[in-house]
Structure formats: structure tokens, C-alpha cells
Design an enzyme around this catalytic site. Structure first.
Site, PDB file in Angstrom:
ATOM      1  N   ASP A  47       9.522  13.836 -73.911  1.00 18.12           N
ATOM      2  CA  ASP A  47       9.620  12.765 -72.905  1.00 18.12           C
ATOM      3  C   ASP A  47       9.554  11.323 -73.444  1.00 18.12           C
ATOM      4  O   ASP A  47       8.861  10.479 -72.862  1.00 18.12           O
ATOM      5  CB  ASP A  47       8.521  12.946 -71.843  1.00 18.12           C
ATOM      6  CG  ASP A  47       8.669  14.240 -71.037  1.00 18.12           C
ATOM      7  OD1 ASP A  47       9.617  14.998 -71.296  1.00 18.12           O
ATOM      8  OD2 ASP A  47       7.822  14.479 -70.146  1.00 18.12           O
ATOM      9  N   LYS A  51      13.315  18.946 -67.286  1.00 21.47           N
ATOM     10  CA  LYS A  51      12.256  19.623 -66.535  1.00 21.47           C
ATOM     11  C   LYS A  51      11.799  18.754 -65.375  1.00 21.47           C
ATOM     12  O   LYS A  51      11.993  17.539 -65.388  1.00 21.47           O
ATOM     13  CB  LYS A  51      11.085  19.969 -67.458  1.00 21.47           C
ATOM     14  CG  LYS A  51      10.460  18.731 -68.079  1.00 21.47           C
ATOM     15  CD  LYS A  51       9.377  19.097 -69.065  1.00 21.47           C
ATOM     16  CE  LYS A  51       8.758  17.849 -69.669  1.00 21.47           C
ATOM     17  NZ  LYS A  51       8.166  16.919 -68.691  1.00 21.47           N
ATOM     18  N   CYS A  87       2.250  16.029 -70.775  1.00 25.13           N
ATOM     19  CA  CYS A  87       3.365  16.898 -71.158  1.00 25.13           C
ATOM     20  C   CYS A  87       3.262  17.435 -72.585  1.00 25.13           C
ATOM     21  O   CYS A  87       3.644  18.576 -72.834  1.00 25.13           O
ATOM     22  CB  CYS A  87       4.686  16.191 -70.894  1.00 25.13           C
ATOM     23  SG  CYS A  87       4.956  15.979 -69.115  1.00 25.13           S
TER      24      CYS A  87
END
Ligand code: VGL
Ligand code: ZN
Length: 197
Positions: free
Chosen positions: A9, A106, A151
Site C-alpha cells: 500500500d 484489496k 496492512c
């Protein structure tokens, strides 16, 4: 044995000026770029939410960001609207080297969040990443990126559960650190047998 780097990310919304900015998030970019050539396989995750995503406080009447709510699958933190599909905020940081094999998106299902690259937040809906890695003969993984306590940690712990040998390059990560989440994430990763560098 092929080595793999999983970059989590590194998107504009998690960097300074972004909607869910992580302090120093952009500092990870040169460190990650320097790691990339050392791996046989390079994979990226991209947080990729529809505008009506249930993890956004804005989609819950009267709810403030960074509070908790109860979802059918358990507790869920409500976030500022971030990484909306197709927006600038969802794009990777402009200096991140984009090479390698795959980009895994995601958090695209409105009703469920996904911190981990392996399982959505119900902890049972698979993303398919385990199969992808196994099919490629990958047995060990190194992780870096954002955010360390969400994450990155969720992905690392799931990777360990799935039987991969896992290293987290903490120097090339930055954390949100919401109510002790960083300390907890580091403890949980150690308990899962993850190597923290
Ligand atoms: C993340 C909160 C919400 C992350 C993504 O990348 O750590 N955190 N969505
Ligand atoms: Zn998100």
C-alpha cells in the site's frame, strides 16, 4: 528458492498530504526502491475501495473517523475516505519503482475491509495470494510499506500462518499508531515467528 518482496500500500493517500496520511510514509519509497533489485519476485498491494465502502466513517451516519464499529465479521475501525478506486489518492507514490510481477488489489468489496493481502477482515475470505505464491515456488517473503501496524502486520501474520518464512523490514515501513496499535502489532508479529529487521 526464489525470494519475494511484498510491498504494501505505498499509495498517495497513505503519504503526507493524503487522506489517511501516515507520518513519514513517503520516506519508505527510496528504501523500498533500493530493496527491489535484490528480489526475484516483486509484488505490490493496492488498497482499492469503492466510494460506498463500509470502512469509511462517511458511510456511517454520525460516525467519526478513527472510531470503532461492529460489522457482521467483527469489530472494524472506521477510516477517513481513502484509496477510492481510480482516484489520485489510490495511485502508487510517483517515485515508487513499479516493476515485477503483480499488483494485488484489496478492499474492493463494499461490505468488507481487507487489511491483509491474504485474507479479508472476516479472516476467512481468501484473496488468492497464497495460491499465487505457492504456484510460483515462493516459500519466503519480505514485507515493507504502509501501514506497519495495519496492512503490513496483518499481511505478515497471515503469511506466517500460511506457512511462509516471513521477514518485515521495519525500517522501510511507517505506522499509523492508533491507541497502541504499533506496540501490539510488533508483539503479535514476534509471537508469530516473524523476523523483524
Ligand atoms: C490501511 C487502514 C485502512 C493500511 C488500509 O494500508 O494499513 N489502513 N486501509
Ligand atoms: Zn483501506
Amino acid at each position: 528458492m526464489p525470494t519475494a518482496l511484498l510491498i504494501i500500500d505505498v499509495q498517495n493517500d497513505f503519504c503526507p498530504g493524503g487522506a489517511l496520511a501516515v507520518e513519514g510514509g513517503d520516506d519508505t519509497v527510496p528504501l523500498i526502491n533500493a530493496m527491489i533489485p535484490e528480489f526475484d519476485s516483486v509484488l505490490y498491494t493496492q488498497d482499492w475501495h469503492p466510494e460506498n465502502h463500509s470502512s469509511f466513517a462517511a458511510n456511517h451516519e454520525g460516525a467519526a473517523p478513527f472510531t470503532q464499529t461492529e460489522m457482521p465479521y467483527g469489530p472494524q475501525t472506521l477510516w477517513p475516505t481513502h484509496c477510492v478506486q481510480g482516484t489520485k489518492g489510490a495511485e502508487f507514490h510517483k517515485d515508487l519503482i513499479l516493476t515485477g510481477d503483480m499488483i494485488l488489489r484489496k478492499g474492493f468489496r463494499p461490505a468488507i475491509d481487507s487489511y491483509s493481502a491474504f485474507f479479508e477482515n472476516d479472516r476467512e475470505t481468501p484473496t488468492g495470494l497464497t495460491g499465487y505464491l505457492r504456484t510460483r515456488g515462493i516459500t519466503s517473503l519480505t514485507l515493507a510499506g504502509l501501514a506497519l501496524d495495519y496492512c503490513v502486520a496483518y499481511s505478515a501474520i497471515d503469511a506466517a500462518k500460511e506457512g511462509f518464512r516471513v521477514t518485515v523490514m521495519t525500517e522501510a515501513c511507517r505506522a499509523i499508531d492508533l491507541e497502541g496499535s504499533l506496540t501490539k502489532a510488533l508483539d503479535d508479529m514476534e509471537a508469530a515467528g516473524i523476523t523483524l529487521l
